[in-house]
Enzyme design. Structure first.
Site, PDB file in Angstrom:
ATOM      1  CB  CYS B  32      25.658  14.623  -5.431  1.00 49.04           C
ATOM      2  SG  CYS B  32      26.310  15.473  -6.869  1.00 49.04           S
ATOM      3  CB  CYS B  35      23.825  14.782  -8.775  1.00 52.72           C
ATOM      4  SG  CYS B  35      25.509  14.210  -8.536  1.00 52.72           S
TER       5      CYS B  35
END
Lengths: 321, 105
Positions: B32, B35
């Site tokens: 991700c 993230c």
């Protein structure tokens, strides 16, 4: 007094980082105002931060992950001395030189940065549907980032809205997780490239709802269903889905420059093509923010190179004058 | 990674959120992009404000039951626990100022 920079690059996708590589190698000591973290394409690294495999960037015959490609761009620029700030520009004053830039707060008081020249590479971001409930259900079934969120829809039925490359790419990616992906498109044919279309048509987890538009998003705590209307027959239906991925297009990030830089009616910056200069001398634009036609990583990178060369020549001319 | 950020598992989760300080749990994964952008910010907050908030992480790949339990359908999602109860949900990456504001620090 804020420090005066030769060149400030606003935005850090393929266009801004290519401009940083070229201008750093030309010893202009560029400062890149890279943007701030978000879960949209408007973040450091740009829209490629939300992709997985990039298959069409030359030089990577086996493909490369989007975030890795952008990390490579950045370290290449840093190698030649480009500096970075993880901050988002909130206001600019291009009416006087040096140009003034404010970050993280409204336009008041002394500017945070001053620059002799500016390259604008702020890119574009996804357009949302603008329906009630849409924002409330982000993270609860509604998503703007298939690569971030697809994982949570294992064996579930979901929908993707859109008919362009990004919609079809997302839908194909999401079939790794979902049991069924319905692509909802307002026309009866796709805009996506042939190779993407063929992949989608061959995928038995993908179904199409043609000539259809979503007009309601239902659910309180979690997305439960969407209401779809056929725009030819006006027939209405409800589709039970736990996930909704929106890929209906992009809008250039140009609000910041309203009233200062000329745009077309869709908000894309106008440049003196093939040059990257704008209506303000010393301000250049590259990448998706000025490209309504191609919007590819490689075309963005190419125009970033042009902008760096244009800025370098313009700065030289100022010096000579 | 900072020593002050604990990686929670399904086994250690319930004990970890019982704390006198608020506990911010970041649901994340390797794949991700947003993230990764948030990770260094959380480390800074852990280092600078460790007396006001405990930062912890849940890797969603390794702990799928925790994502299901808290209906996490997007990452990064950060859940703020006070006295073991979910008090706030922050969905999507934010900058440091934005996170500190959410944490009321």
């Amino acid at each position: 007094m804020p420090a005066l920079h030769n060149l400030i690059i606003i935005g850090s996708g393929p266009a801004g980082l290519t401009a940083a590589i070229y201008s750093a190698r030309a010893a202009l000591e560029p400062l890149v105002l890279a943007g701030e973290p978000s879960s949209t394409g408007d973040q450091p690294g740009g829209q490629l931060m939300l992709t997985t495999d990039v298959e069409n960037f030359p030089g990577f015959p086996k493909g490369i992950m989007g975030p890795e490609l952008m990390a490579n761009f950045r370290s290449q620029a840093e190698r030649f001395g480009a500096k970075f700030e993880t901050t988002k520009v909130t206001s600019v004053d291009l009416s006087q030189r040096p140009f003034k830039i404010w970050t993280d707060r409204p336009h008041d008081g002394e500017a945070d940065y001053e620059a002799k020249s500016i390259i604008v590479s702020t890119g574009a971001k996804s357009v949302m549907l603008g329906l009630d409930n849409e924002t409330e259900l982000i993270g609860r079934g509604v998503s703007t980032c298939a690569t971030c969120d697809g994982f949570f829809f294992k064996d579930q039925e979901i929908a993707v809205i859109g008919g362009g490359d990004s919609a079809i790419e997302e839908a194909t990616f999401l079939t790794k997780f979902a049991s069924k992906v319905t692509i909802i498109h307002r026309r009866d044919e796709l805009r996506a490239s042939k190779i993407m279309q063929e992949r989608a048509f061959a995928n038995d987890k993908i179904e199409f709802l043609w000539d259809s538009e979503v007009h309601a998003i239902n659910g309180t705590e979690q997305l439960e269903s969407i209401d779809v209307v056929n725009n030819k027959t006006q027939e209405k239906s409800t589709l039970a889905v736990t996930g909704l991925f929106i890929a209906i297009g992009h809008r250039p990030n140009t609000d910041l420059f309203k009233g200062q830089l000329d745009t077309n009616d869709k908000g894309y910056l106008l440049t003196n093509s093939p040059a990257t200069s704008t209506n303000v001398a010393g301000v250049f634009a590259c990448g998706d923010v000025q490209d309504e036609t191609y919007r590819q990583a490689i075309t963005a990178a190419g125009s970033g190179c042009s902008a760096a060369i244009d800025a370098e020549r313009w700065l030289e001319d100022q010096h000579d004058a | 990674m900072s020593d002050t950020i604990e990686n929670l598992t399904e086994a250690s989760f319930d004990e970890a959120i019982k704390n006198d300080l608020p506990v911010l749990v970041d649901f994340w994964a390797e794949w991700c992009g947003p993230c990764r952008a948030v990770a260094p910010i959380l480390e800074e907050i852990a280092n600078e404000h460790g007396d006001k908030v405990v930062i912890a992480k849940v890797n969603v790949d390794e702990n799928p039951a925790l994502s299901v339990r808290f209906s996490v359908r997007s990452i990064p999602t950060m859940l703020l626990f006070k006295s073991g109860e979910e008090a706030k949900r922050i969905v999507g990456a934010k900058n440091k100022a934005g996170l500190l504001k959410e944490l009321e620090i």
